[in-house]
Design an enzyme around this catalytic site. Structure first.
Site, PDB file in Angstrom:
ATOM      1  N   PRO A   1      39.248  37.396  46.629  1.00 27.25           N
ATOM      2  CG  PRO A   1      38.419  39.628  45.697  1.00 27.25           C
ATOM      3  CD  PRO A   1      38.603  38.580  46.883  1.00 27.25           C
ATOM      4  CB  THR A   2      44.157  35.222  44.712  1.00 25.65           C
ATOM      5  OG1 THR A   2      43.959  34.901  43.083  1.00 25.65           O
ATOM      6  CG2 THR A   2      43.904  33.803  45.024  1.00 25.65           C
ATOM      7  CG  ASN A   3      45.340  37.196  41.576  1.00 28.16           C
ATOM      8  OD1 ASN A   3      46.524  37.118  41.746  1.00 28.16           O
ATOM      9  ND2 ASN A   3      44.386  36.891  40.480  1.00 28.16           N
ATOM     10  CB  CYS A   4      42.186  41.672  45.690  1.00 29.20           C
ATOM     11  SG  CYS A   4      41.644  43.463  45.292  1.00 29.20           S
ATOM     12  CG  LEU A   5      47.610  45.510  45.423  1.00 33.35           C
ATOM     13  CD1 LEU A   5      48.500  46.657  44.609  1.00 33.35           C
ATOM     14  CD2 LEU A   5      48.798  44.430  45.721  1.00 33.35           C
TER      15      LEU A   5
END
Lengths: 110, 120, 102
Positions: free
Chosen positions: A106-110
């Site tokens: 997932p690219t938007n995962c912290l």
């Protein structure tokens, strides 16, 4: 990186995610899960199937927030919260479960 | 503190990566619990058309990704009515059932309510 | 609260100024810079509309160095305020947010 299973060489990216989603099968899922110290139970498989459904619908690996909401929508409020997912896929459910499900990181995962 | 941020997406999908970049920024910003909205205007309204088959050109489908925004807590999605009119696009040709259609004046006041505007 | 709109494309070949004029509201500012300064001359495609908006309380600015660089000083439409980079910075501070139409 590569994963060797029964004579097959499966290509992985540098973070251990499958490069070709078509390569995925349950055996690969079990192997990746074992590397994350997770033994897959029916509860895990349910979330893995859900993630793959999310990916088919949106062409996107969900970040945590979206995964929680989607789980709530599809499986109900009892499972649709972060603690339930965290217990199944510690320490970062969206990241770990996506890896086991054969999806991109997932690219938007912290 | 949560800020009001509006992304203004004005380019058609696929020809450039701009449309996809706006969506990625929206998804990333949602992690930080900001109050995010997206406005589609000018050629940006072409992103909202149903029946996109972007696999024909080996690209991810913008029309598939946009409905995921609600799951990321992004509920305020606007389209500029005059841009739709100029391109003869009817409301029933659009994806997203929570889309809010705004005229020129509405867009003007929307812009003036924001803390930050991001152009794509 | 008001918005500062910046335009950096020529209105002869782009529609950014037209889009901006359609949605900008009273007390907003419009700053023309780079090739956007071609929008400040009397023959610009949107010159009439621009004058109407100025009458309605919208301020239109043009970056003086871009005007001079293109030899446009004698072609300017009335009521366009010429500004330097220091005032450009002031304008971004005096408006609540900035919309770049590019």
């Amino acid at each position: 990186m590569q994963l060797h299973i029964h004579g097959r060489d499966i290509a992985l990216d540098k973070d251990g995610y499958l490069i070709n989603l078509e390569d995925w099968d349950k055996e690969i899922a079990n192997t990746i899960a074992a590397q994350e110290n997770i033994l897959l139970t029916p509860a895990h498989w349910e979330i893995i199937a859900l993630l793959q459904e999310f990916y088919r619908e949106f062409e996107l690996s969900p970040a945590m927030r979206a995964l929680v909401k989607y789980t709530e929508k599809k499986l109900g409020t009892e499972k649709g919260h972060s603690i339930y997912l965290l217990e199944l896929f510690p320490p970062s459910p969206a990241r770990i479960a996506s890896k086991i499900a054969g999806l991109p990181r997932p690219t938007n995962c912290l | 503190m949560s800020k009001k941020i509006l992304l203004i997406s004005r380019q058609a999908p696929y020809g450039k990566s701009t449309a996809r970049e706006a969506i990625d920024i929206a998804l990333a910003a949602s992690v930080y619990d900001q109050d995010i909205g997206i406005l589609f205007m000018d050629d940006g309204v072409f992103q909202l058309l149903k029946n996109q088959q972007s696999n024909q050109i080996d690209q991810k489908n913008i029309a598939s990704i946009l409905p995921a925004l609600a799951l990321y807590g992004i509920e305020n999605i606007y389209a500029h009515q005059e841009s739709l009119n100029a391109r003869a696009i009817r409301a029933d040709e659009l994806i997203l059932d929570n889309l809010q259609l705004l005229n020129n004046k509405d867009v003007g006041s929307l812009l003036n309510q924001q803390d930050h505007l991001l152009s794509f | 609260m008001s918005t500062l709109h910046t335009i950096n494309k020529s209105p002869y070949s782009h529609n950014t100024l037209t889009s901006c004029l359609a949605v900008c509201s009273e007390n907003d500012g419009i700053l023309l810079l780079e090739d956007g300064v071609f929008g400040a001359i009397t023959s610009a495609p949107v010159a009439d509309e621009l004058q109407k908006l100025i009458q309605n309380g919208i301020s239109v600015f043009a970056l003086i160095s871009d005007i001079k660089a293109r030899g446009l000083e004698d072609k300017l439409a009335p009521n366009i305020k010429l500004v330097d980079y220091n005032i450009f910075v002031q304008l971004t501070i005096n408006h609540r947010s900035v919309q770049s139409w590019y």
